[in-house]
Scaffold this motif. Structure first.
Motif, PDB file in Angstrom:
ATOM      1  N   CYS A   5       0.831  -1.216   0.000  1.00  0.00           N
ATOM      2  CA  CYS A   5       0.000   0.000   0.000  1.00  0.00           C
ATOM      3  C   CYS A   5       0.863   1.263   0.000  1.00  0.00           C
ATOM      4  CB  CYS A   5      -0.921   0.002   1.218  1.00  0.00           C
ATOM      5  SG  CYS A   5      -2.184  -1.282   1.209  1.00  0.00           S
ATOM      6  N   LEU A   6       1.936   1.273   0.797  1.00  0.00           N
ATOM      7  CA  LEU A   6       2.821   2.439   0.835  1.00  0.00           C
ATOM      8  C   LEU A   6       3.526   2.630  -0.500  1.00  0.00           C
ATOM      9  CD1 LEU A   6       4.468   2.070   4.375  1.00  0.00           C
ATOM     10  CD2 LEU A   6       2.626   3.621   3.696  1.00  0.00           C
ATOM     11  N   THR A   7       3.904   1.540  -1.144  1.00  0.00           N
ATOM     12  CA  THR A   7       4.550   1.628  -2.456  1.00  0.00           C
ATOM     13  C   THR A   7       3.605   2.271  -3.467  1.00  0.00           C
ATOM     14  OG1 THR A   7       5.845  -0.360  -1.981  1.00  0.00           O
ATOM     15  CG2 THR A   7       5.694   0.315  -4.280  1.00  0.00           C
ATOM     16  N   LEU A   8       2.340   1.865  -3.429  1.00  0.00           N
ATOM     17  CA  LEU A   8       1.347   2.442  -4.345  1.00  0.00           C
ATOM     18  C   LEU A   8       1.114   3.916  -4.026  1.00  0.00           C
ATOM     19  CD1 LEU A   8      -1.212  -0.504  -4.499  1.00  0.00           C
ATOM     20  CD2 LEU A   8       0.464   0.159  -6.242  1.00  0.00           C
ATOM     21  N   LEU A   9       1.083   4.255  -2.743  1.00  0.00           N
ATOM     22  CA  LEU A   9       0.917   5.659  -2.364  1.00  0.00           C
ATOM     23  C   LEU A   9       2.081   6.504  -2.860  1.00  0.00           C
ATOM     24  CD1 LEU A   9      -0.510   5.412   1.269  1.00  0.00           C
ATOM     25  CD2 LEU A   9      -1.640   6.427  -0.715  1.00  0.00           C
ATOM     26  N   ASN A  10       3.285   5.956  -2.821  1.00  0.00           N
ATOM     27  CA  ASN A  10       4.446   6.688  -3.332  1.00  0.00           C
ATOM     28  C   ASN A  10       4.316   7.001  -4.817  1.00  0.00           C
ATOM     29  OD1 ASN A  10       5.974   7.017  -0.990  1.00  0.00           O
ATOM     30  ND2 ASN A  10       7.046   5.070  -1.238  1.00  0.00           N
ATOM     31  N   LEU A  11       3.586   6.152  -5.525  1.00  0.00           N
ATOM     32  CA  LEU A  11       3.421   6.364  -6.967  1.00  0.00           C
ATOM     33  C   LEU A  11       2.448   7.499  -7.281  1.00  0.00           C
ATOM     34  CD1 LEU A  11       3.205   2.661  -8.226  1.00  0.00           C
ATOM     35  CD2 LEU A  11       5.158   4.217  -8.402  1.00  0.00           C
ATOM     36  N   VAL A  12       1.546   7.794  -6.358  1.00  0.00           N
ATOM     37  CA  VAL A  12       0.494   8.773  -6.651  1.00  0.00           C
ATOM     38  C   VAL A  12       0.593  10.039  -5.805  1.00  0.00           C
ATOM     39  CG1 VAL A  12      -1.090   6.977  -7.440  1.00  0.00           C
ATOM     40  CG2 VAL A  12      -1.134   7.670  -5.029  1.00  0.00           C
ATOM     41  N   THR A  13       1.577  10.103  -4.908  1.00  0.00           N
ATOM     42  CA  THR A  13       1.761  11.308  -4.101  1.00  0.00           C
ATOM     43  C   THR A  13       3.067  11.981  -4.496  1.00  0.00           C
ATOM     44  OG1 THR A  13       2.788   9.985  -2.342  1.00  0.00           O
ATOM     45  CG2 THR A  13       0.444  10.472  -2.121  1.00  0.00           C
ATOM     46  N   PRO A  14       3.143  13.296  -4.381  1.00  0.00           N
ATOM     47  CA  PRO A  14       4.370  13.999  -4.780  1.00  0.00           C
ATOM     48  C   PRO A  14       5.538  13.658  -3.863  1.00  0.00           C
ATOM     49  CG  PRO A  14       2.845  15.510  -3.694  1.00  0.00           C
ATOM     50  CD  PRO A  14       2.091  14.235  -3.907  1.00  0.00           C
ATOM     51  N   ASN A  15       6.726  13.623  -4.443  1.00  0.00           N
ATOM     52  CA  ASN A  15       7.930  13.396  -3.660  1.00  0.00           C
ATOM     53  C   ASN A  15       8.180  14.546  -2.696  1.00  0.00           C
ATOM     54  OD1 ASN A  15       8.549  10.966  -4.868  1.00  0.00           O
ATOM     55  ND2 ASN A  15       9.987  11.847  -6.334  1.00  0.00           N
ATOM     56  N   LYS A  16       8.971  14.272  -1.676  1.00  0.00           N
ATOM     57  CA  LYS A  16       9.450  15.346  -0.823  1.00  0.00           C
ATOM     58  C   LYS A  16      10.420  16.212  -1.613  1.00  0.00           C
ATOM     59  CE  LYS A  16       9.079  12.736   3.501  1.00  0.00           C
ATOM     60  NZ  LYS A  16       9.781  12.293   4.729  1.00  0.00           N
ATOM     61  N   LYS A  17      10.516  17.470  -1.243  1.00  0.00           N
ATOM     62  CA  LYS A  17      11.423  18.383  -1.936  1.00  0.00           C
ATOM     63  C   LYS A  17      12.851  18.190  -1.443  1.00  0.00           C
ATOM     64  CE  LYS A  17       7.931  21.959  -2.736  1.00  0.00           C
ATOM     65  NZ  LYS A  17       7.558  23.375  -2.494  1.00  0.00           N
ATOM     66  N   VAL A  18      13.797  18.305  -2.356  1.00  0.00           N
ATOM     67  CA  VAL A  18      15.209  18.257  -1.972  1.00  0.00           C
ATOM     68  C   VAL A  18      15.462  19.349  -0.942  1.00  0.00           C
ATOM     69  CG1 VAL A  18      17.564  18.564  -2.790  1.00  0.00           C
ATOM     70  CG2 VAL A  18      15.920  17.305  -4.193  1.00  0.00           C
ATOM     71  N   THR A  35      15.909   9.534  10.082  1.00  0.00           N
ATOM     72  CA  THR A  35      17.273   9.820   9.630  1.00  0.00           C
ATOM     73  C   THR A  35      17.493   9.423   8.181  1.00  0.00           C
ATOM     74  OG1 THR A  35      18.130   9.534  11.874  1.00  0.00           O
ATOM     75  CG2 THR A  35      19.730   9.377  10.076  1.00  0.00           C
ATOM     76  N   TYR A  36      16.972   8.259   7.774  1.00  0.00           N
ATOM     77  CA  TYR A  36      17.317   7.711   6.463  1.00  0.00           C
ATOM     78  C   TYR A  36      16.125   7.601   5.496  1.00  0.00           C
ATOM     79  CZ  TYR A  36      21.712   6.523   8.765  1.00  0.00           C
ATOM     80  OH  TYR A  36      22.905   6.598   9.450  1.00  0.00           O
ATOM     81  N   ASN A  37      14.945   7.987   5.932  1.00  0.00           N
ATOM     82  CA  ASN A  37      13.735   7.933   5.098  1.00  0.00           C
ATOM     83  C   ASN A  37      13.453   6.531   4.561  1.00  0.00           C
ATOM     84  OD1 ASN A  37      11.376   9.100   4.060  1.00  0.00           O
ATOM     85  ND2 ASN A  37      12.322   9.547   2.080  1.00  0.00           N
ATOM     86  N   PHE A  38      13.644   5.525   5.425  1.00  0.00           N
ATOM     87  CA  PHE A  38      13.084   4.214   5.142  1.00  0.00           C
ATOM     88  C   PHE A  38      11.591   4.266   5.434  1.00  0.00           C
ATOM     89  CE2 PHE A  38      17.465   2.582   5.782  1.00  0.00           C
ATOM     90  CZ  PHE A  38      17.547   1.741   4.670  1.00  0.00           C
ATOM     91  N   ALA A  69      10.814   9.693  -1.887  1.00  0.00           N
ATOM     92  CA  ALA A  69       9.443   9.184  -1.813  1.00  0.00           C
ATOM     93  C   ALA A  69       8.793   9.601  -0.493  1.00  0.00           C
ATOM     94  CB  ALA A  69       9.433   7.670  -1.951  1.00  0.00           C
ATOM     95  N   ARG A  70       7.565  10.044  -0.574  1.00  0.00           N
ATOM     96  CA  ARG A  70       6.901  10.614   0.603  1.00  0.00           C
ATOM     97  C   ARG A  70       6.742   9.594   1.715  1.00  0.00           C
ATOM     98  NH1 ARG A  70       5.015  15.345   1.655  1.00  0.00           N
ATOM     99  NH2 ARG A  70       5.615  15.955  -0.455  1.00  0.00           N
ATOM    100  N   LYS A  71       6.500   8.347   1.382  1.00  0.00           N
ATOM    101  CA  LYS A  71       6.342   7.303   2.400  1.00  0.00           C
ATOM    102  C   LYS A  71       7.650   6.550   2.667  1.00  0.00           C
ATOM    103  CE  LYS A  71       2.025   8.272   2.898  1.00  0.00           C
ATOM    104  NZ  LYS A  71       1.549   8.945   4.135  1.00  0.00           N
ATOM    105  N   GLY A  72       8.743   7.017   2.091  1.00  0.00           N
ATOM    106  CA  GLY A  72      10.041   6.413   2.336  1.00  0.00           C
ATOM    107  C   GLY A  72      10.308   5.218   1.439  1.00  0.00           C
ATOM    108  N   LEU A  73      11.462   4.614   1.634  1.00  0.00           N
ATOM    109  CA  LEU A  73      11.886   3.472   0.829  1.00  0.00           C
ATOM    110  C   LEU A  73      11.215   2.211   1.344  1.00  0.00           C
ATOM    111  CD1 LEU A  73      13.742   2.331  -1.402  1.00  0.00           C
ATOM    112  CD2 LEU A  73      15.510   2.045   0.357  1.00  0.00           C
ATOM    113  N   THR A  74      10.329   1.649   0.532  1.00  0.00           N
ATOM    114  CA  THR A  74       9.604   0.437   0.912  1.00  0.00           C
ATOM    115  C   THR A  74      10.394  -0.813   0.531  1.00  0.00           C
ATOM    116  OG1 THR A  74       8.434   0.299  -1.200  1.00  0.00           O
ATOM    117  CG2 THR A  74       7.399   1.610   0.551  1.00  0.00           C
TER     118      THR A  74
END
Length: 284
Positions: free
Chosen positions: A21-34, A95-98, A247-252
């Motif tokens: 579900c988080l992987t799918l959400l990452n596909l449809v939500t905007p990334n975090k900004k650098v 710290t690592y956005n997992f 990715a907004r939900k981190g690395l899945t």
């Protein structure tokens, strides 16, 4: 959270269904900004990391450079002791956005190996060095446990050789590690460890675990040599650094495993000669 049998199966089904579900959400939500990957108010937000203090006598450290770096910056307790598994979950995620699934599964798995309860218990970083638990032979940053039972310090010859093997370039022409580089060096380490360590053991699970560890160098750290040298040699997070995963939900797990399988499936182990039975570290 220490389940066995059916309870463990249900727990894993829950985690990995959540991960999809988080992987799918990452596909449809905007990334975090650098520049804003680290949550506001967390250590490292805006690239401002707490002071780096190397470990002192009596401090506990592990075979994991990423966890050691967090302790060296005081994100985890600097002495590396009495760390709640639940606190490790939250700190690693920030710290690592997992993804939260990754940050739940790994400490839960770790607690199970140590026969502890994820929700209520604590550990010292050195406990993670349990041989053939999370620690394994043919590491890219440590000597085998036969030669270095403590596993708390990086083995610089391996790290320098790994970094020197980089063949990639970023858009500015700076050297980068690639998946092919990791596969090639992992194969070399496995071959040499097998030939020189009479106690060598690396089953299929730990081969995948090793490729998972090395794949974080490509995903979270983007393969950038300047960042990796600080992490692997000094176990320090460079000022200004932030995770390369936006990715907004981190690395899945689902996303991460594409890199892991690419690295692992390309590893070739070559014969490098007979086993040498001795009690000193091999010169390789």
């Amino acid at each position: 959270m220490l389940f066995t049998g059916a309870g463990k199966l249900l727990e894993n089904v829950y985690i990995f269904s959540w991960d999809v579900c988080l992987t799918l959400l990452n596909l449809v939500t905007p990334n975090k900004k650098v520049g804003s990957v680290i949550p506001h108010g967390s250590p490292g937000a805006g690239g401002k990391w707490p002071e780096f203090v190397p470990p002192g006598e009596g401090d506990s450290r592990s075979c994991c450079p990423a966890l050691n770096a967090m302790a060296n910056h005081g994100i985890l307790p600097h002495d590396g002791r009495n760390i709640k598994f639940t606190d490790m979950n939250k700190a690693v995620r920030a710290t690592y956005n997992f993804a939260p699934t990754f940050c739940l599964f790994v400490p839960t798995f770790m607690a199970g190996l140590l026969k502890k309860n994820y929700k209520t218990d604590m550990c010292d970083l050195a406990e993670i060095n349990l041989h053939n638990g999370i620690e394994h032979d043919a590491s890219l940053t440590r000597q085998d446990a036969k030669y270095d039972p403590d596993q708390d310090k990086p083995y610089l010859p391996f790290i320098h050789e790994l970094l020197a093997s980089a063949t990639g370039k970023d858009k500015d022409g700076n050297p980068m590690l690639t998946a092919a580089d990791l596969s090639r060096y992992s194969g070399k380490r496995r071959s040499e460890a097998k030939a020189t360590n009479p106690d060598y053991s690396l089953d299929k699970f730990h081969k995948m675990f090793g490729s998972s560890n090395s794949s974080t160098l490509l995903t979270i750290f983007g393969g950038k040599l300047g960042d990796l040298e600080s992490l692997l040699v000094e176990e320090r997070i460079p000022q200004g650094w932030e995770p390369r995963i936006l990715a907004r939900k981190g690395l899945t797990f689902l996303t991460f495993n594409r890199t892991v399988l690419k690295v692992e499936n390309a590893i070739k182990e070559e014969s490098v000669g007979p086993v040498q039975s001795n009690d000193t570290a091999p010169l390789i």
